[in-house]
Design a protein around this motif. Sequence first.
Motif, PDB file in Angstrom:
ATOM      1  N   VAL A  84       1.638 -12.459 -57.125  1.00  0.00           N
ATOM      2  CA  VAL A  84       1.662 -13.131 -55.832  1.00  0.00           C
ATOM      3  C   VAL A  84       2.723 -14.233 -55.857  1.00  0.00           C
ATOM      4  O   VAL A  84       2.763 -15.036 -56.797  1.00  0.00           O
ATOM      5  N   LYS A  85       3.560 -14.270 -54.838  1.00  0.00           N
ATOM      6  CA  LYS A  85       4.569 -15.321 -54.735  1.00  0.00           C
ATOM      7  C   LYS A  85       4.065 -16.438 -53.826  1.00  0.00           C
ATOM      8  O   LYS A  85       3.462 -16.172 -52.790  1.00  0.00           O
ATOM      9  N   VAL A  86       4.335 -17.684 -54.230  1.00  0.00           N
ATOM     10  CA  VAL A  86       3.955 -18.865 -53.452  1.00  0.00           C
ATOM     11  C   VAL A  86       5.197 -19.727 -53.276  1.00  0.00           C
ATOM     12  O   VAL A  86       5.846 -20.085 -54.261  1.00  0.00           O
ATOM     13  N   VAL A  87       5.539 -20.054 -52.028  1.00  0.00           N
ATOM     14  CA  VAL A  87       6.716 -20.877 -51.771  1.00  0.00           C
ATOM     15  C   VAL A  87       6.356 -22.017 -50.828  1.00  0.00           C
ATOM     16  O   VAL A  87       5.372 -21.947 -50.082  1.00  0.00           O
ATOM     17  N   TYR A  88       7.175 -23.054 -50.899  1.00  0.00           N
ATOM     18  CA  TYR A  88       7.035 -24.206 -50.008  1.00  0.00           C
ATOM     19  C   TYR A  88       8.215 -24.242 -49.054  1.00  0.00           C
ATOM     20  O   TYR A  88       9.374 -24.282 -49.472  1.00  0.00           O
ATOM     21  N   THR A  89       7.920 -24.214 -47.753  1.00  0.00           N
ATOM     22  CA  THR A  89       8.939 -24.299 -46.709  1.00  0.00           C
ATOM     23  C   THR A  89       8.518 -25.367 -45.715  1.00  0.00           C
ATOM     24  O   THR A  89       7.519 -25.193 -45.018  1.00  0.00           O
ATOM     25  N   PRO A  90       9.221 -26.486 -45.640  1.00  0.00           N
ATOM     26  CA  PRO A  90       8.834 -27.532 -44.684  1.00  0.00           C
ATOM     27  C   PRO A  90       8.800 -27.005 -43.254  1.00  0.00           C
ATOM     28  O   PRO A  90       9.522 -26.066 -42.907  1.00  0.00           O
ATOM     29  N   CYS A  91       7.965 -27.615 -42.449  1.00  0.00           N
ATOM     30  CA  CYS A  91       7.881 -27.239 -41.030  1.00  0.00           C
ATOM     31  C   CYS A  91       9.232 -27.424 -40.342  1.00  0.00           C
ATOM     32  O   CYS A  91       9.989 -28.339 -40.675  1.00  0.00           O
ATOM     33  N   LEU A  92       9.504 -26.550 -39.408  1.00  0.00           N
ATOM     34  CA  LEU A  92      10.647 -26.716 -38.520  1.00  0.00           C
ATOM     35  C   LEU A  92      10.154 -27.228 -37.167  1.00  0.00           C
ATOM     36  O   LEU A  92       8.992 -27.016 -36.801  1.00  0.00           O
ATOM     37  N   SER A  93      11.013 -27.892 -36.443  1.00  0.00           N
ATOM     38  CA  SER A  93      10.655 -28.350 -35.108  1.00  0.00           C
ATOM     39  C   SER A  93      10.250 -27.147 -34.258  1.00  0.00           C
ATOM     40  O   SER A  93      10.984 -26.169 -34.160  1.00  0.00           O
ATOM     41  N   GLY A  94       9.060 -27.213 -33.693  1.00  0.00           N
ATOM     42  CA  GLY A  94       8.562 -26.116 -32.886  1.00  0.00           C
ATOM     43  C   GLY A  94       7.724 -25.123 -33.648  1.00  0.00           C
ATOM     44  O   GLY A  94       7.110 -24.239 -33.065  1.00  0.00           O
ATOM     45  N   ALA A  95       7.689 -25.244 -34.983  1.00  0.00           N
ATOM     46  CA  ALA A  95       6.880 -24.349 -35.817  1.00  0.00           C
ATOM     47  C   ALA A  95       5.969 -25.205 -36.690  1.00  0.00           C
ATOM     48  O   ALA A  95       6.139 -25.296 -37.896  1.00  0.00           O
ATOM     49  N   ALA A  96       5.012 -25.841 -36.039  1.00  0.00           N
ATOM     50  CA  ALA A  96       4.080 -26.726 -36.732  1.00  0.00           C
ATOM     51  C   ALA A  96       2.962 -25.888 -37.333  1.00  0.00           C
ATOM     52  O   ALA A  96       1.945 -25.615 -36.706  1.00  0.00           O
ATOM     53  N   VAL A  97       3.159 -25.447 -38.559  1.00  0.00           N
ATOM     54  CA  VAL A  97       2.256 -24.495 -39.190  1.00  0.00           C
ATOM     55  C   VAL A  97       1.901 -24.992 -40.589  1.00  0.00           C
ATOM     56  O   VAL A  97       2.742 -25.562 -41.293  1.00  0.00           O
ATOM     57  N   HIS A  98       0.652 -24.811 -41.004  1.00  0.00           N
ATOM     58  CA  HIS A  98       0.229 -25.193 -42.357  1.00  0.00           C
ATOM     59  C   HIS A  98       0.620 -24.127 -43.376  1.00  0.00           C
ATOM     60  O   HIS A  98       0.990 -24.449 -44.502  1.00  0.00           O
ATOM     61  N   GLY A  99       0.502 -22.857 -42.981  1.00  0.00           N
ATOM     62  CA  GLY A  99       0.800 -21.809 -43.941  1.00  0.00           C
ATOM     63  C   GLY A  99       0.778 -20.432 -43.313  1.00  0.00           C
ATOM     64  O   GLY A  99       0.410 -20.253 -42.147  1.00  0.00           O
ATOM     65  N   SER A 100       1.180 -19.461 -44.107  1.00  0.00           N
ATOM     66  CA  SER A 100       1.201 -18.071 -43.667  1.00  0.00           C
ATOM     67  C   SER A 100       1.021 -17.183 -44.887  1.00  0.00           C
ATOM     68  O   SER A 100       1.404 -17.540 -45.998  1.00  0.00           O
ATOM     69  N   THR A 101       0.434 -16.017 -44.648  1.00  0.00           N
ATOM     70  CA  THR A 101       0.325 -14.994 -45.685  1.00  0.00           C
ATOM     71  C   THR A 101       0.784 -13.672 -45.103  1.00  0.00           C
ATOM     72  O   THR A 101       0.396 -13.299 -44.000  1.00  0.00           O
ATOM     73  N   ARG A 102       1.618 -12.967 -45.844  1.00  0.00           N
ATOM     74  CA  ARG A 102       2.037 -11.630 -45.442  1.00  0.00           C
ATOM     75  C   ARG A 102       2.540 -10.911 -46.690  1.00  0.00           C
ATOM     76  O   ARG A 102       2.731 -11.518 -47.737  1.00  0.00           O
ATOM     77  N   TRP A 103       2.711  -9.624 -46.561  1.00  0.00           N
ATOM     78  CA  TRP A 103       3.248  -8.818 -47.651  1.00  0.00           C
ATOM     79  C   TRP A 103       4.706  -8.512 -47.352  1.00  0.00           C
ATOM     80  O   TRP A 103       5.041  -8.032 -46.265  1.00  0.00           O
ATOM     81  N   VAL A 104       5.559  -8.757 -48.306  1.00  0.00           N
ATOM     82  CA  VAL A 104       6.972  -8.401 -48.211  1.00  0.00           C
ATOM     83  C   VAL A 104       7.178  -7.243 -49.175  1.00  0.00           C
ATOM     84  O   VAL A 104       7.217  -7.428 -50.391  1.00  0.00           O
ATOM     85  N   GLY A 105       7.248  -6.045 -48.613  1.00  0.00           N
ATOM     86  CA  GLY A 105       7.205  -4.857 -49.453  1.00  0.00           C
ATOM     87  C   GLY A 105       5.828  -4.729 -50.066  1.00  0.00           C
ATOM     88  O   GLY A 105       4.814  -4.750 -49.377  1.00  0.00           O
TER      89      GLY A 105
END
Length: 247
Positions: free
Chosen positions: A102-123
């Motif tokens: 499982v990969k875990v990454v940190y991506t700061p919020c962008l203006s207009g995308a106020a989100v705590h987190g997301s989960t999805r499968w990439v491949g």
Amino acid sequence: MGADKLDNILAYFGVSNASGFTAFYMEQKVPVSFRISLSKTKKPFAFAAWLRQGELQANKFDTALYDKAKLKAALPKLKAIMAAHPDNFFQQIQDVCLSAGVKVVYTPCLSGAAVHGSTRWVGDVPLIQLSARYKQNDIFWFTFFHEIAHILKHGKKYVALEKVDYDEEEQIKEQEADDFAVEWTFSKKEEAEVLSNEVLYVEDIVKYAEKFGTHPAMIIGRFHHKKLLHYSVGREFIKPIDLTNYE
């Protein structure tokens, strides 16, 4: 918009033209594992940029094949990291999760995308993308275990993303993930035990946190949210999150 700028934007999103972006992110007309339409969000382009950045970050990591049994077995270790909350906690959870595929990454919020987190499968690889929104340890850890739940319980086709208008079935999955996060951070049974005290001091909460193998912030944050403790009480245990080294 100039042609060069448009080409750069299309290259960032990995599509050849604007129609390709719409088909992939908005209409889901292409056969990909990313199964949510960002047309359901109020700021689809901001969310698309945030999600794409997470994919690019994830591409930098090599990982073993996803192993559900290993991820389940790692849960106590991940909880122990939460309880200790060392300075390098993010590196530790990345390493533990990578060992289970499982990969875990940190991506700061962008203006207009106020989100705590997301989960999805990439491949064939599950990806947890976290923003550390509000930069508080209690919120961060709840979000992390919420996203873990989606991987363990809801399969490749389900994409977890905040600020989306979920249907009834999806709302059930989100509640399941919340329940899982409660169980692994500060369970309802543990909460009832703490609240059985007629008088509760911060020192008592710290002792209960040690007993339950969690961090005091998980108890204090819950009680702040439920207005069972004044917001000023126990603030010293709500640790600030700084993940700038992991962007």
